[in-house]
Design a protein around this motif. Structure first.
Motif, PDB file in Angstrom:
ATOM      1  N   UNK A 102      45.218  24.775  24.817  1.00 41.51           N
ATOM      2  CA  UNK A 102      45.603  25.978  25.538  1.00 41.51           C
ATOM      3  C   UNK A 102      44.395  26.867  25.775  1.00 41.51           C
ATOM      4  N   UNK A 103      44.679  28.111  26.175  1.00 39.78           N
ATOM      5  CA  UNK A 103      43.644  29.140  26.344  1.00 39.78           C
ATOM      6  C   UNK A 103      42.594  28.790  27.390  1.00 39.78           C
ATOM      7  N   UNK A 104      43.009  28.105  28.461  1.00 40.41           N
ATOM      8  CA  UNK A 104      42.071  27.793  29.540  1.00 40.41           C
ATOM      9  C   UNK A 104      42.131  28.875  30.615  1.00 40.41           C
ATOM     10  N   UNK A 105      42.008  30.108  30.166  1.00 40.98           N
ATOM     11  CA  UNK A 105      42.184  31.260  31.050  1.00 40.98           C
ATOM     12  C   UNK A 105      41.164  31.271  32.175  1.00 40.98           C
ATOM     13  N   UNK A 106      39.890  31.084  31.841  1.00 41.86           N
ATOM     14  CA  UNK A 106      38.837  31.238  32.840  1.00 41.86           C
ATOM     15  C   UNK A 106      38.953  30.242  33.981  1.00 41.86           C
ATOM     16  N   UNK A 107      39.244  28.991  33.659  1.00 43.68           N
ATOM     17  CA  UNK A 107      39.358  27.985  34.715  1.00 43.68           C
ATOM     18  C   UNK A 107      40.578  28.257  35.600  1.00 43.68           C
ATOM     19  N   UNK A 108      41.688  28.667  34.987  1.00 46.24           N
ATOM     20  CA  UNK A 108      42.886  28.992  35.767  1.00 46.24           C
ATOM     21  C   UNK A 108      42.657  30.229  36.635  1.00 46.24           C
ATOM     22  N   UNK A 109      41.995  31.243  36.068  1.00 51.05           N
ATOM     23  CA  UNK A 109      41.730  32.473  36.822  1.00 51.05           C
ATOM     24  C   UNK A 109      40.824  32.193  38.020  1.00 51.05           C
ATOM     25  N   UNK A 110      39.840  31.353  37.821  1.00 51.73           N
ATOM     26  CA  UNK A 110      38.938  30.993  38.921  1.00 51.73           C
ATOM     27  C   UNK A 110      39.692  30.250  40.015  1.00 51.73           C
ATOM     28  N   UNK A 111      40.566  29.323  39.617  1.00 47.91           N
ATOM     29  CA  UNK A 111      41.313  28.526  40.590  1.00 47.91           C
ATOM     30  C   UNK A 111      42.251  29.385  41.434  1.00 47.91           C
ATOM     31  N   UNK A 112      42.849  30.418  40.817  1.00 48.11           N
ATOM     32  CA  UNK A 112      43.838  31.230  41.532  1.00 48.11           C
ATOM     33  C   UNK A 112      43.322  32.636  41.844  1.00 48.11           C
ATOM     34  N   UNK A 113      41.997  32.803  41.755  1.00 45.93           N
ATOM     35  CA  UNK A 113      41.331  34.040  42.160  1.00 45.93           C
ATOM     36  C   UNK A 113      41.903  35.262  41.439  1.00 45.93           C
ATOM     37  N   UNK A 114      41.955  35.171  40.115  1.00 44.66           N
ATOM     38  CA  UNK A 114      42.436  36.280  39.302  1.00 44.66           C
ATOM     39  C   UNK A 114      41.357  36.720  38.313  1.00 44.66           C
TER      40      UNK A 114
END
Length: 356
Positions: free
Chosen positions: A7-19
């Motif tokens: 879990x805790x893959x915040x940075x990669x998810x945020x980059x993918x969805x521009x957050x």
């Protein structure tokens, strides 16, 4: 870098969805949201200690852990998180390892990297992830060590392992128990096997400071065993100074903070009931009982990835897609239990997406 499937893959998810990563509420990481009182002061004290090397023998740290769990310092192996101990242990045991799945992926990964023979045995998923004693007995001659997580990740249910321990002792097998989440359990003393460490050499227990005390970035865990051969082998492989001055300094305070420990336990006793009740009011999902700080859910109408993406895009909420746990399909998700306000927000968006 290879995706290790945690879990805790915040940075990669945020980059993918521009957050903005700071806007994301992370329900994928199972960490106590409560903060130790005086943390800033302890960190500054630890910073002053950074001018010197940590004690290579971790005498002060082991003494603090010893008092906290009532186990001799001689049987305590501190590590840079419980994960370091897992990897060292895989270098130090016999070659045939059985793992009870679904569970934490680093058991298998560390075993593979050390060329162990792995036997995958399954918890009884159809029967609330019960330990299948008959299955273990049928395979008892095929392994030297058995690895089990209690309470288990990802379903969170604690088990009475005394019968399993007895079976391992009778057959001279090593029982390895990951008790990383045990402190969240209401009746911790009843279920923890720490009380047997000094009595039985065929037992190895993993513990982590950073989950219950809410500081995963601190990287502090420890192993417990009275097996001198395993202890010697672990220290043969263990690198020096893997635990930093901050962790050593904080150990002077966190284990003695009875108010924090009591408040955290009581909070989770109450909040678990709230979460289970609210989640079970949502249609088309199965919610599993839990004794710790996370909940496993089986979806009926959406895939784990679909709801993960939808919650992230609409609510800035990150949950754990649990489909990569051995034995689980793409219908499973895992959510952490966080602050009450954050939990309310998660419930709101899950009801919006799944219907109530």
């Amino acid at each position: 870098m290879k995706d290790l499937g945690h879990g805790a893959n915040i940075n990669s998810m945020a980059k993918e969805y521009n957050k903005n990563p700071k806007d994301i509420i992370d329900f994928s990481s199972n960490v106590n949201p409560k903060v130790i009182s005086g943390l800033e002061k302890y960190i500054i004290e630890g910073l002053a200690e950074c001018r010197s090397y940590p004690d290579i023998n971790y005498t002060n740290l082991k003494n603090n852990i010893s008092k906290y769990i009532s186990v001799s310092q001689d049987f305590i192996i501190p590590g840079n998180g419980a994960t370091e101990i897992i990897y060292l242990l895989m270098k130090s045991i016999n070659k045939r390892l059985a793992i009870l799945n679904p569970t934490f992926s680093e058991y298998e990964r560390s075993a593979k990297l050390n060329n162990l023979e792995i036997l995958h045995l399954n918890l009884d998923i159809e029967n609330k992830f019960e330990v299948n004693m008959e299955l273990i007995k049928e395979n008892i001659d095929k392994f030297d060590s058995l690895f089990i997580c209690n309470p288990n990740n990802p379903n969170g249910k604690v088990k009475d392992l005394t019968e399993l321990l007895k079976l391992m002792l009778e057959n001279n097998k090593l029982l390895i128990v990951d008790e990383t989440f045990m402190e969240f359990v209401e009746d911790e003393e009843k279920y923890s096997l720490v009380k047997y460490i000094e009595k039985y050499e065929n037992l190895f227990i993993l513990k982590a400071v950073t989950k219950f005390f809410g500081m995963p970035g601190l990287r502090l865990g420890y192993g417990l065993s009275s097996n001198k051969d395993i202890i010697e082998k672990i220290y043969h492989y263990k690198e020096p100074w893997t635990i930093n001055s901050f962790a050593d300094t904080l150990s002077n305070y966190i284990f003695k903070d009875e108010e924090y420990i009591s408040q955290s336990k009581n909070y989770y006793i109450q909040e678990r009931q709230y979460m289970l009740k609210e989640l079970r009011s949502i249609k088309n999902i199965t919610v599993y009982d839990t004794d710790t700080n996370f909940v496993l859910i089986k979806l009926s109408t959406k895939s784990a990835n679909d709801i993960k993406v939808q919650l992230f895009k609409e609510g800035n909420i990150l949950i754990r897609d649990a489909s990569n746990f051995i034995g689980l399909s793409n219908d499973y998700i895992r959510i952490a239990i966080k602050s009450h306000d954050e939990n309310e927000l998660l419930i709101k968006y899950m009801k919006k997406i799944l219907g109530d």
